[in-house]
Design a protein around this motif. Structure first.
Motif: not given
Ligand code: SF4
Length: 308
Positions: A38-49, A291-308
């Motif tokens: 039970i802890t603060p976690h910073f590896g979720e998507e930015p809109c959650l972390s 380099d997998f990113m589809p070219d859409f403005n609202e889409n974002q690469p995501f470097p996190g490690n969600l571990k679930h």
């Protein structure tokens, strides 16, 4: 305290275990709640972390029980400590005091009575923190209807469209239909994740985002899930595509899913995201390669490690 545990029907397995008498269900847990972390976690998507972390509560055991589970020590190994409902509430309140942006219940389905108690107590204390249901997508509709009255954010991990793959990985060929029905109900009750902010400056307060972990050797499984999401929800449904699959010891033992994801496999899945025109997508890097990113403005690469 929680009569539902006496003949448990909390997940689609409906195994009827009397967990109150110490019987273990197919999820591997009795009625004594066990948490691994039970802890603060910073590896979720930015809109959650956000900047202060997502307040994650990792529950032990799992009603889905995939053989490749990335948290197998917790889900299959049942690592964790037993807590009473009051101890759990105390620890959750301590977590809130750290300023986390949400309470993120990870692998929660088989502990719904405990979580309902926690959520009700927190609302009684006028804490306006979003509750996140971080689930495998293997959810009972009956339970979900109740959960949508308390939970603010749903994060179903839609794992399988292929019934044979589901049967092999978690023992239920009905998983695809169950997860599809569950995501439809979640979206119907809570809408899509909002506000949608990919920077983490604004964190989400409500809605559903579908996660999907791409499995090595099963590209078609992923493509079908994306097609279903487009068909069911259109191009505005928030999606988080994950590439982080790591074989666990059970994969090696069964010589199945015993490698990481290949570049070309992930690229095919990301291309389908682009073809279907999804506008709100987090795409996890594969080994630092974005380099997998589809070219859409609202889409974002995501470097996190969600571990679930
Ligand atoms: S949550 Fe566990 S005990 Fe309850 S029905 Fe599912 S597998 Fe059985």
């Amino acid at each position: 305290m929680f009569p539902e545990y006496s003949h448990c029907q909390l997940c689609p397995r409906r195994c009827g275990a009397n967990r109150l008498q110490g019987q273990l269900g197919a999820c591997g847990e009795s009625a004594q709640c066990r948490i691994a972390s039970i802890t603060p976690h910073f590896g979720e998507e930015p809109c959650l972390s956000g900047s202060k972390g997502s307040g994650t509560i990792f529950f032990s055991g799992c009603s889905c029980g995939c053989l490749f589970c990335q948290n197998f020590q917790i889900s299959h190994g049942h690592q964790g400590n037993l807590v009473t409902p009051d101890e759990l509430l105390y620890r959750v309140l301590q977590l809130c005091k750290k300023g986390v942006h949400n309470l993120n219940f990870v692998t929660p389905d088989h502990w719904w009575p405990h979580i309902r108690f926690i959520c009700n107590e927190i609302r009684k204390s006028n804490l306006d923190i979003p509750f996140v249901w971080n689930t495998s997508g293997y959810s009972s509709l009956e339970q979900l209807r109740e959960q949508t009255q308390l939970i603010d954010i749903f994060l179903p991990d839609f794992k399988f469209s292929d019934p044979a793959l589901a049967r092999r990985c978690m023992g239920d060929a009905d998983y695809p239909k169950i997860a599809r029905d569950a995501t439809r109900l979640m979206a119907d009750k809570v809408g899509f994740l909002r506000p949608w902010d990919t920077t983490g400056e604004m964190t989400a307060t409500h809605g559903m985002m579908v996660r999907h972990l791409v499995l090595p050797g099963f590209v078609q499984n992923s493509l079908q899930i994306l097609d279903w999401l487009a068909e069911d929800f259109g191009d505005a449904v928030p999606i988080s595509l994950m590439s982080q699959f790591t074989p666990v010891p059970e994969c090696s033992r069964q010589s199945f899913l015993d490698r990481t994801l290949a570049h070309d496999e992930y690229k095919q899945v990301c291309q389908r995201v682009g073809e279907l025109g999804f506008r709100r997508v987090f795409i996890q890097d594969l080994g630092g390669d974005s380099d997998f990113m589809p070219d859409f403005n609202e889409n974002q690469p995501f470097p996190g490690n969600l571990k679930h």
